[in-house]
Design a protein around this motif. Structure first.
Motif, short mmCIF file in Angstrom:
data_model
loop_
_atom_site.label_atom_id
_atom_site.label_comp_id
_atom_site.label_asym_id
_atom_site.label_seq_id
_atom_site.Cartn_x
_atom_site.Cartn_y
_atom_site.Cartn_z
N ILE A 37 0.83 -1.20 0.00
CA ILE A 37 0.00 0.00 0.00
C ILE A 37 0.88 1.26 0.00
O ILE A 37 0.45 2.32 -0.41
CB ILE A 37 -0.98 0.00 1.21
N CYS A 38 2.13 1.09 0.39
CA CYS A 38 3.07 2.22 0.44
C CYS A 38 3.66 2.54 -0.93
O CYS A 38 4.47 3.46 -1.04
CB CYS A 38 4.18 1.92 1.44
N GLY A 80 -1.92 -0.10 -4.35
CA GLY A 80 -1.64 1.33 -4.44
C GLY A 80 -2.45 2.00 -5.55
O GLY A 80 -2.90 3.14 -5.40
N LEU A 95 -6.17 2.10 -4.21
CA LEU A 95 -6.38 3.10 -3.15
C LEU A 95 -5.29 4.18 -3.24
O LEU A 95 -4.44 4.30 -2.35
CB LEU A 95 -6.35 2.42 -1.78
N MET A 142 -5.04 7.48 -2.92
CA MET A 142 -4.87 8.53 -1.91
C MET A 142 -4.24 7.96 -0.64
O MET A 142 -3.31 8.55 -0.09
CB MET A 142 -6.22 9.20 -1.58
N LEU A 143 -4.74 6.81 -0.19
CA LEU A 143 -4.16 6.17 0.99
C LEU A 143 -2.71 5.79 0.74
O LEU A 143 -1.84 6.00 1.60
CB LEU A 143 -4.98 4.93 1.37
N SER A 144 -2.44 5.29 -0.44
CA SER A 144 -1.07 4.92 -0.80
C SER A 144 -0.13 6.12 -0.75
O SER A 144 0.97 6.03 -0.22
CB SER A 144 -1.06 4.30 -2.21
N LYS A 145 -0.60 7.23 -1.27
CA LYS A 145 0.22 8.45 -1.29
C LYS A 145 0.50 8.95 0.13
O LYS A 145 1.63 9.35 0.44
CB LYS A 145 -0.49 9.53 -2.10
N VAL A 146 -0.50 8.90 1.00
CA VAL A 146 -0.33 9.34 2.38
C VAL A 146 0.67 8.44 3.11
O VAL A 146 1.60 8.93 3.76
CB VAL A 146 -1.68 9.37 3.13
N ILE A 147 0.50 7.12 2.97
CA ILE A 147 1.40 6.18 3.66
C ILE A 147 2.82 6.31 3.14
O ILE A 147 3.78 6.34 3.91
CB ILE A 147 0.87 4.73 3.54
N THR A 205 5.13 -0.60 6.52
CA THR A 205 4.19 -1.63 6.06
C THR A 205 4.87 -2.97 5.77
O THR A 205 4.19 -3.95 5.46
CB THR A 205 3.42 -1.17 4.82
#
Length: 158
Positions: A41-42, A49, A52, A54-59, A69
Motif C-alpha cells: 500500500i506504500c 496502491g 487506493l 490517496m491512501l497509498s500516497k499518504v502512507i 508496512t
C-alpha cells in the motif's frame, strides 16, 4: 517482487499453513491473497496502491516504501486490529500469513525491508532476486510448484 509473485507466495504460504491447522483452506487462501498485497500500500504503482491511490500516497509520504508496512510492527498492529473487528479466525490468519509471505519475499530482493521499523536496519537474504528479472521468474515457478504440492495434499488426499 511483483504483484503476481506476492499473490502466488500468499497462496503457497496459506496452503502450507492449512496443512498444520484446522482452518478452512478456501478461506485461508482468499484472505491470504488480500494479505499478500497489503504491505505494498506504500507503493503507488502496486496493485493495492493503484486501487487506493490517496491512501497509498499518504502512507508513502509518511513512511516511504518497504518500511512501516513491511515491518514486524505493522504485522502486530494489523493482528490487533483484526482481532478486534474480524470474528472469523481463518480470515485473520490468512491475512497475516499473506502479509508475512509478502515481507519474506521482499527480503529476497536486493533492497530488502526495514523489518524492525522504526529502526533503519535493512533485512535481506544473502542471495537475492531482481524484481521482474529472471531470478524472480524462477521464484515464481518454484512457488507455483509448491502451490500444486500443498494444494494436492489438501484437496486431493489419497
Amino acid at each position: 517482487m511483483t504483484g503476481k509473485t506476492h499473490i502466488i507466495g500468499g497462496i503457497t504460504a496459506s496452503l502450507a499453513f492449512a496443512q498444520v491447522t484446522n482452518y478452512e483452506p478456501v478461506i485461508l487462501v482468499g484472505a491470504s491473497i488480500i494479505g499478500a498485497i497489503i504491505p505494498d500500500i506504500c507503493h503507488g504503482g502496486s496493485k493495492i496502491g493503484r486501487t487506493l491511490p490517496m491512501l497509498s500516497k499518504v502512507i508513502n509520504g509518511l513512511f516511504g516504501h518497504r518500511t512501516f508496512t513491511h515491518s514486524l510492527l505493522f504485522l502486530v498492529l494489523i493482528s490487533f486490529i483484526m482481532d478486534a473487528f474480524i470474528s472469523v479466525e481463518a480470515i485473520s490468519a490468512g491475512v497475516l500469513v499473506g502479509m508475512a509471505s509478502h515481507i519474506v519475499l521482499d527480503m529476497a530482493t536486493k533492497r530488502g525491508v526495514k523489518f524492525f521499523f522504526p529502526f533503519k536496519w535493512t533485512v535481506r537474504f544473502p542471495v537475492t532476486a531482481t524484481t521482474g528479472g529472471t531470478s524472480e521468474y524462477v521464484v515464481f515457478a518454484l512457488l507455483s510448484l509448491l502451490t500444486v504440492y500443498f494444494g494436492y495434499g489438501l484437496f486431493l488426499p489419497l
